[in-house]
Design an enzyme around this catalytic site. Structure first.
Site, PDB file in Angstrom:
ATOM      1  N   LYS A  38      -4.897 -38.391 -23.568  1.00  0.00           N
ATOM      2  CA  LYS A  38      -6.183 -38.893 -23.048  1.00  0.00           C
ATOM      3  C   LYS A  38      -5.964 -39.598 -21.710  1.00  0.00           C
ATOM      4  O   LYS A  38      -6.727 -40.484 -21.322  1.00  0.00           O
ATOM      5  CB  LYS A  38      -6.833 -39.854 -24.049  1.00  0.00           C
ATOM      6  CG  LYS A  38      -7.258 -39.193 -25.353  1.00  0.00           C
ATOM      7  CD  LYS A  38      -8.499 -38.324 -25.156  1.00  0.00           C
ATOM      8  CE  LYS A  38      -8.946 -37.698 -26.479  1.00  0.00           C
ATOM      9  NZ  LYS A  38     -10.023 -36.704 -26.285  1.00  0.00           N
ATOM     10  N   ALA A  75      -6.274 -43.390 -16.758  1.00  0.00           N
ATOM     11  CA  ALA A  75      -7.597 -42.935 -16.292  1.00  0.00           C
ATOM     12  C   ALA A  75      -8.655 -44.001 -16.493  1.00  0.00           C
ATOM     13  O   ALA A  75      -9.851 -43.720 -16.381  1.00  0.00           O
ATOM     14  CB  ALA A  75      -7.995 -41.658 -17.020  1.00  0.00           C
ATOM     15  N   LEU A  77     -11.012 -47.118 -18.202  1.00  0.00           N
ATOM     16  CA  LEU A  77     -11.791 -47.360 -19.423  1.00  0.00           C
ATOM     17  C   LEU A  77     -11.969 -46.068 -20.210  1.00  0.00           C
ATOM     18  O   LEU A  77     -12.286 -45.019 -19.627  1.00  0.00           O
ATOM     19  CB  LEU A  77     -13.169 -47.894 -19.000  1.00  0.00           C
ATOM     20  CG  LEU A  77     -14.209 -48.068 -20.107  1.00  0.00           C
ATOM     21  CD1 LEU A  77     -13.804 -49.196 -21.041  1.00  0.00           C
ATOM     22  CD2 LEU A  77     -15.571 -48.359 -19.491  1.00  0.00           C
ATOM     23  N   GLY A 122     -10.275 -48.823 -14.619  1.00  0.00           N
ATOM     24  CA  GLY A 122      -9.569 -49.868 -15.363  1.00  0.00           C
ATOM     25  C   GLY A 122      -8.059 -49.746 -15.281  1.00  0.00           C
ATOM     26  O   GLY A 122      -7.346 -50.734 -15.478  1.00  0.00           O
ATOM     27  N   GLU A 125      -7.285 -51.685 -12.365  1.00  0.00           N
ATOM     28  CA  GLU A 125      -7.468 -53.102 -12.699  1.00  0.00           C
ATOM     29  C   GLU A 125      -6.245 -53.648 -13.439  1.00  0.00           C
ATOM     30  O   GLU A 125      -5.780 -54.757 -13.167  1.00  0.00           O
ATOM     31  CB  GLU A 125      -8.742 -53.275 -13.540  1.00  0.00           C
ATOM     32  CG  GLU A 125      -9.984 -52.884 -12.749  1.00  0.00           C
ATOM     33  CD  GLU A 125     -11.279 -53.124 -13.499  1.00  0.00           C
ATOM     34  OE1 GLU A 125     -11.471 -52.499 -14.562  1.00  0.00           O
ATOM     35  OE2 GLU A 125     -12.098 -53.931 -13.031  1.00  0.00           O
ATOM     36  N   GLU A 145     -16.219 -45.941 -10.928  1.00  0.00           N
ATOM     37  CA  GLU A 145     -17.345 -46.609 -11.590  1.00  0.00           C
ATOM     38  C   GLU A 145     -18.663 -46.290 -10.892  1.00  0.00           C
ATOM     39  O   GLU A 145     -19.698 -46.100 -11.543  1.00  0.00           O
ATOM     40  CB  GLU A 145     -17.118 -48.134 -11.600  1.00  0.00           C
ATOM     41  CG  GLU A 145     -16.076 -48.600 -12.602  1.00  0.00           C
ATOM     42  CD  GLU A 145     -14.644 -48.541 -12.083  1.00  0.00           C
ATOM     43  OE1 GLU A 145     -14.388 -47.871 -11.057  1.00  0.00           O
ATOM     44  OE2 GLU A 145     -13.775 -49.152 -12.717  1.00  0.00           O
ATOM     45  N   ARG A 148     -19.996 -43.174 -12.059  1.00  0.00           N
ATOM     46  CA  ARG A 148     -20.348 -43.161 -13.495  1.00  0.00           C
ATOM     47  C   ARG A 148     -21.571 -44.034 -13.778  1.00  0.00           C
ATOM     48  O   ARG A 148     -21.951 -44.224 -14.923  1.00  0.00           O
ATOM     49  CB  ARG A 148     -19.178 -43.670 -14.347  1.00  0.00           C
ATOM     50  CG  ARG A 148     -17.850 -42.998 -14.070  1.00  0.00           C
ATOM     51  CD  ARG A 148     -17.628 -41.712 -14.858  1.00  0.00           C
ATOM     52  NE  ARG A 148     -16.333 -41.133 -14.491  1.00  0.00           N
ATOM     53  CZ  ARG A 148     -16.173 -39.920 -13.964  1.00  0.00           C
ATOM     54  NH1 ARG A 148     -17.215 -39.147 -13.760  1.00  0.00           N
ATOM     55  NH2 ARG A 148     -14.971 -39.469 -13.646  1.00  0.00           N
ATOM     56  N   GLY A 153     -15.190 -53.916 -14.459  1.00  0.00           N
ATOM     57  CA  GLY A 153     -15.340 -55.013 -15.426  1.00  0.00           C
ATOM     58  C   GLY A 153     -14.019 -55.611 -15.858  1.00  0.00           C
ATOM     59  O   GLY A 153     -13.987 -56.531 -16.664  1.00  0.00           O
TER      60      GLY A 153
HETATM   61  C1  1HE Z   1     -10.701 -39.517 -20.992  1.00  0.00           C
HETATM   62  C2  1HE Z   1     -10.712 -40.307 -19.818  1.00  0.00           C
HETATM   63  C3  1HE Z   1     -11.422 -41.543 -19.860  1.00  0.00           C
HETATM   64  C4  1HE Z   1      -9.567 -38.546 -19.406  1.00  0.00           C
HETATM   65  N1  1HE Z   1     -12.036 -41.873 -21.015  1.00  0.00           N
HETATM   66  N2  1HE Z   1     -11.336 -39.890 -22.091  1.00  0.00           N
HETATM   67  N3  1HE Z   1     -12.440 -43.337 -15.556  1.00  0.00           N
HETATM   68  C5  1HE Z   1     -12.832 -42.174 -14.985  1.00  0.00           C
HETATM   69  O1  1HE Z   1     -13.971 -41.986 -14.635  1.00  0.00           O
HETATM   70  C6  1HE Z   1     -11.776 -41.121 -14.879  1.00  0.00           C
HETATM   71  C7  1HE Z   1     -12.100 -39.988 -15.835  1.00  0.00           C
HETATM   72  N4  1HE Z   1     -10.997 -39.038 -15.922  1.00  0.00           N
HETATM   73  C8  1HE Z   1     -10.754 -38.090 -14.969  1.00  0.00           C
HETATM   74  O2  1HE Z   1     -11.385 -38.052 -13.921  1.00  0.00           O
HETATM   75  C9  1HE Z   1      -9.665 -37.100 -15.249  1.00  0.00           C
HETATM   76  O3  1HE Z   1      -9.423 -37.096 -16.656  1.00  0.00           O
HETATM   77  C10 1HE Z   1      -8.338 -37.415 -14.532  1.00  0.00           C
HETATM   78  C11 1HE Z   1      -8.508 -37.129 -13.036  1.00  0.00           C
HETATM   79  C12 1HE Z   1      -7.886 -38.852 -14.751  1.00  0.00           C
HETATM   80  C13 1HE Z   1      -7.211 -36.511 -15.111  1.00  0.00           C
HETATM   81  O4  1HE Z   1      -7.634 -35.154 -15.028  1.00  0.00           O
HETATM   82  P1  1HE Z   1      -6.894 -34.063 -15.917  1.00  0.00           P
HETATM   83  O5  1HE Z   1      -7.429 -32.712 -15.500  1.00  0.00           O
HETATM   84  O6  1HE Z   1      -5.416 -34.270 -15.887  1.00  0.00           O
HETATM   85  O7  1HE Z   1      -7.301 -34.375 -17.451  1.00  0.00           O
HETATM   86  P2  1HE Z   1      -8.697 -34.056 -18.209  1.00  0.00           P
HETATM   87  O8  1HE Z   1      -8.679 -32.644 -18.719  1.00  0.00           O
HETATM   88  O9  1HE Z   1      -9.863 -34.491 -17.432  1.00  0.00           O
HETATM   89  O10 1HE Z   1      -8.589 -35.063 -19.434  1.00  0.00           O
HETATM   90  C14 1HE Z   1      -7.695 -34.833 -20.532  1.00  0.00           C
HETATM   91  C15 1HE Z   1      -8.311 -35.498 -21.755  1.00  0.00           C
HETATM   92  O11 1HE Z   1      -8.394 -36.905 -21.528  1.00  0.00           O
HETATM   93  C16 1HE Z   1      -9.738 -35.056 -22.000  1.00  0.00           C
HETATM   94  O12 1HE Z   1      -9.967 -35.112 -23.383  1.00  0.00           O
HETATM   95  P3  1HE Z   1      -9.975 -33.757 -24.301  1.00  0.00           P
HETATM   96  O13 1HE Z   1     -10.226 -34.275 -25.692  1.00  0.00           O
HETATM   97  O14 1HE Z   1     -11.060 -32.902 -23.746  1.00  0.00           O
HETATM   98  O15 1HE Z   1      -8.606 -33.161 -24.117  1.00  0.00           O
HETATM   99  C17 1HE Z   1     -10.569 -36.121 -21.308  1.00  0.00           C
HETATM  100  O16 1HE Z   1     -11.870 -36.247 -21.875  1.00  0.00           O
HETATM  101  C18 1HE Z   1      -9.733 -37.357 -21.628  1.00  0.00           C
HETATM  102  N5  1HE Z   1      -9.984 -38.420 -20.689  1.00  0.00           N
HETATM  103  N6  1HE Z   1     -10.003 -39.687 -18.843  1.00  0.00           N
HETATM  104  C19 1HE Z   1     -11.990 -41.050 -22.081  1.00  0.00           C
HETATM  105  N7  1HE Z   1     -11.472 -42.385 -18.816  1.00  0.00           N
HETATM  106  C20 1HE Z   1     -13.426 -52.585 -17.705  1.00  0.00           C
HETATM  107  S1  1HE Z   1     -14.411 -51.565 -16.843  1.00  0.00           S
HETATM  108  C21 1HE Z   1     -13.451 -50.257 -16.250  1.00  0.00           C
HETATM  109  C22 1HE Z   1     -14.365 -49.167 -15.821  1.00  0.00           C
HETATM  110  C23 1HE Z   1     -13.644 -47.876 -15.624  1.00  0.00           C
HETATM  111  O17 1HE Z   1     -12.450 -47.756 -15.805  1.00  0.00           O
HETATM  112  S2  1HE Z   1     -14.626 -46.592 -15.127  1.00  0.00           S
HETATM  113  C24 1HE Z   1     -13.526 -45.311 -14.742  1.00  0.00           C
HETATM  114  C25 1HE Z   1     -13.321 -44.409 -15.903  1.00  0.00           C
END
Ligand code: 1HE
Length: 271
Positions: A38, A75, A77, A122, A125, A145, A148, A153
């Site tokens: 994940k 990746a 939160l 996060g 962070e 963020e 999204r 946070g």
């Molecule tokens: C996740 C998450 C996640 C991956 N929460 N499940 N963060 C983001 O907005 C970043 C979101 N993630 C991505 O943009 C991409 O996953 C990556 C660029 C980081 C990596 O890409 P990749 O092609 O290597 O992996 P993938 O195919 O997108 O993800 C693999 C699996 O991880 C997949 O699950 P599966 O069950 O379909 O295999 C994804 O759903 C899962 N996955 N990232 C949940 N973030 C205290 S406030 C903080 C606020 C934030 O952090 S907002 C930013 C959130």
């Protein structure tokens, strides 16, 4: 096993969720984010586990490393956690992250992180709560963020501007700009830049150096320096004088200064 692989003794087993692994190598404790499938997304159990790790470090530990399994640091939160949360729960959730990351920034020992792949939301962070960041080429930084529909946070609005300034953070959030490892290094997001796969070995080397410092110096750098840097200069100079006198009065300082004068201590050298 290569230098960068984990060969330490497992610690805190049973106290941590399956998304985390902890081990001790001499005076250095290593916490590894272990949910690569994940992309090391941070759910509540992981955040509470990070807090538990930094609260329960064995007494012999003098420095810590935060590393990650797989190709990505984190990746951010776990987005599957957030969908149903109410506003009031959202405040409590953010405060939980703050509390956990304070245990890192203002904990007992200096902390070095190893950044690679996604250092996002996060994940950034978490990295910014550590004291030294070692980035592998291939690491990249983003604050998605904005895309999204949410806000940071986990302390980013406090810690990221201190490293790169408000304007650059605003750019990352408003436009979704991604900084690569080289750009992040130039901006100050990481203090070290190393080749792919070299981060853990570098972090362990730095942590061993840190562990060899006098404990009072490490305490002063973690707890006094950031407060002094933010204080009114008049209070800051006073705090610095007091801290300097406390450190200088320690037996450790006397032994180390004597060792230098007796030509038994290392000179300043590049490494
Ligand atoms: C996740 C998450 C996640 C991956 N929460 N499940 N963060 C983001 O907005 C970043 C979101 N993630 C991505 O943009 C991409 O996953 C990556 C660029 C980081 C990596 O890409 P990749 O092609 O290597 O992996 P993938 O195919 O997108 O993800 C693999 C699996 O991880 C997949 O699950 P599966 O069950 O379909 O295999 C994804 O759903 C899962 N996955 N990232 C949940 N973030 C205290 S406030 C903080 C606020 C934030 O952090 S907002 C930013 C959130």
């Amino acid at each position: 096993m290569g230098l960068g692989e984990h060969v330490g003794e497992r610690i805190l087993e049973g106290a941590l969720p399956s998304s985390l692994r902890a081990e001790q190598r001499g005076e250095v404790a290593v916490l590894t984010l272990a949910r690569p499938e994940k992309r090391n997304a941070l759910n509540d159990d992981t955040i509470l586990g990070i807090e538990a790790f930094f609260l329960s470090l064995p007494a012999a530990v003098k420095a810590a490393v935060v590393a990650a399994e797989g190709d990505n640091f984190s990746a951010g939160l776990d987005l599957s956690d957030i969908a149903e949360r109410s506003t009031v729960d959202g405040v409590a959730h953010s405060m939980m992250w703050h509390r956990a990351f304070e245990r890192i920034e203002f904990g007992r020992v200096p902390v070095v992180s190893v950044l690679k792949g996604a250092v996002v939301g996060g994940g950034l962070e978490l990295a910014c709560a550590t004291h030294i960041r070692v980035a592998e080429r291939g690491a990249y930084y983003a604050l998605p963020e904005g895309q999204r529909g949410i806000f940071v946070g986990g302390g980013a609005s406090v810690r990221v501007p201190r490293l790169i300034g408000v304007a650059r953070m605003a750019d990352m959030m408003l436009t979704g700009r991604v900084h690569d490892a080289e750009s992040g290094y130039a901006l100050g997001l990481s203090q070290y830049l190393v080749g792919p796969g070299e981060g853990l070995a570098k972090a362990l080397d730095l942590a061993a150096r840190i562990a060899a410092n006098a404990p009072i110096t490490n305490f002063a750098v973690i707890h006094a320096l950031p407060r002094i840097a933010e204080a009114d200069p008049r209070q800051g100079f006073m705090m610095e004088s007091l801290m300097a006198a406390i450190a200088q009065g320690s037996d450790d300082a006397k032994d180390r200064l004597r060792a230098f004068l007796d030509k038994r201590a290392k000179k300043v050298t590049e490494f």
